[in-house]
Scaffold this active site. Structure first.
Site: not given
Length: 429
Positions: A233, A344
């Site tokens: 990520e 997120e």
């Protein structure tokens, strides 16, 4: 002050608070009543100090950034990554990997109008640079670790809690307070070798210190409902608990066991190998976008080197930052099966109510350019190391009254989307 001297000074200061004696030779208020002195034992502080000495390597030069960070220029061959047991015999890849080439139609281009999105940079560049042969590493301080739940939890995401969902849904639905607004795709063959996007940078507000807001790319492989998920990520995040402020920061993350024990953010554990002396993982990004004003973005490409198998990351205009060695992974040692892009947040439901922590710009997708945050120029890397524009995406948001996402396509940005939201509002509670 050197990193080792500063660490020792921090430890001594905290020890003095713990054993504080008043003028009459009795325990002072700090020792008897302070919550922090009860919480942090001398043994815990000693463990943290040993951890800091492991990850804060001796620096050839240290740079005091105007945002309060200290950037240590660490000799490349002494960086923390090489402490990983799987990398004890690892030779740093010194030959640059072959960059993926764009193929298939006209590559999406940037706007060239006066309202064009500009590229964001890092604040510490204003006061210095790291010499050749070193890598810039944001120094970790005692206070950074003390903000975490524990030393074990420092620098790690919580393990995701699986719930029933369709097998082709992305790995985002969880029971630990994480909420998302994401786009995702695979490939016709089920094999993906990288992804790229340009990400709008904002400074979302965070309600409580142990929540965060991020915007990132996920490269995934493995079981979404088991313990073997592999994930790479990268993007930007605002996390007061991790960094001690509310600035958006460039970050990376990796795990090979569904966030249980392996991996971490940035360089906070061994793993990610830096090769660039200009980009500090975890450093603040500046400037940031303004509502109805100037827009700034960053471009991130992650791809698997077809020759040696390491997963590389580039920032901006193909500036190589470093790589995740293939040895770290199981499923990703071969290829990825899914890519996700998006936002997120953590929703702790303080006082039983939905958080007001913002995602993206804090505005819903329908507000559009210069108001809502965006991902543009979405591309994936295929098995022959070619970049191709994404032809279609699926989108997901757990509660569109809190955060949402809308996708579009045009000649300038290719497949792109706006996403985000304010969190708590009359329809989100």
């Amino acid at each position: 002050m050197s990193s080792s001297l500063q660490s020792i000074a921090s430890l001594l200061l905290l020890l003095l608070l713990l054993v504080f004696i008043d003028g009459d030779g009795k325990k002072g208020v700090l020792a008897s009543n302070s919550t922090s002195s009860r919480r942090f034992s001398t043994l815990k502080l000693a463990r943290i100090q040993r951890h800091l000495e492991k990850i804060n390597k001796p620096a050839a030069r240290s740079i005091e950034s105007p945002d309060g960070d200290t950037i240590d220029c660490v000799p490349q061959h002494k960086q923390p990554a090489l402490d990983h047991p799987l990398l004890k015999d690892h030779n740093i890849q010194t030959v640059a990997p072959k960059m993926p080439k764009f193929q298939g139609g006209r590559q999406p281009r940037n706007y060239t109008t006066a309202a064009a999105a500009r590229r964001a940079w890092q604040a510490w560049h204003h006061v210095g640079h790291c010499p050749k042969g070193t890598v810039p590493i944001r120094r970790t301080r005692m206070d950074d670790v003390l903000r975490a739940k524990s030393l074990f939890h420092y620098g790690k995401k919580q393990a995701k809690v699986s719930v029933a969902r369709s097998t082709d849904a992305p790995d985002v639905v969880s029971g630990n307070g994480h909420e998302h607004a994401i786009a995702y795709t695979g490939s016709d063959t089920g094999e993906v070798y990288g992804a790229k996007a340009t990400i709008n940078v904002w400074e979302p507000s965070i309600q409580v210190a142990n929540e965060f807001s991020l915007s990132q790319i996920w490269i995934l492989s493995g079981s979404f409902d088991g313990s073997d998920l592999n994930s790479i990520e990268a993007g930007w995040q605002v996390s007061p608990e991790l960094y001690g402020d509310s600035r958006p920061r460039l970050f990376t993350y990796w795990t090979s066991d569904a966030y249980q024990a392996t991996g971490c953010y940035n360089i906070l554990c061994p793993g990610f190998v830096q090769t660039n002396n200009r980009i500090a993982i975890g450093a603040a990004i500046s400037p940031v976008s303004e509502y109805s004003g100037s827009q700034y973005d960053i471009t991130i490409l992650i791809w698997k080197d077809p020759k040696l198998g390491n997963w590389w990351m580039s920032f901006g205009d193909n500036m190589l930052v470093g790589y995740w060695p293939a040895e770290l992974f199981t499923h990703l040692s071969d290829h990825a099966t899914m890519v996700e892009w998006g936002g997120e947040v953590v929703n702790m439901r303080t006082n039983g109510e939905h958080t007001s922590t913002q995602m993206g710009s804090g505005h819903f997708a329908s507000d559009g350019f210069a108001k809502a945050s965006y991902f543009r120029s979405l591309e994936i890397v295929d098995s022959d190391n070619s970049l191709t524009a994404v032809q279609s995406i699926s989108t997901l948001a757990e509660d569109t009254n809190c955060y949402d996402i809308q996708s579009y396509s045009n000649a300038d940005w290719g497949i792109h989307f706006y996403y985000g939201g304010p969190g708590s509002n009359p329809k989100c509670h």
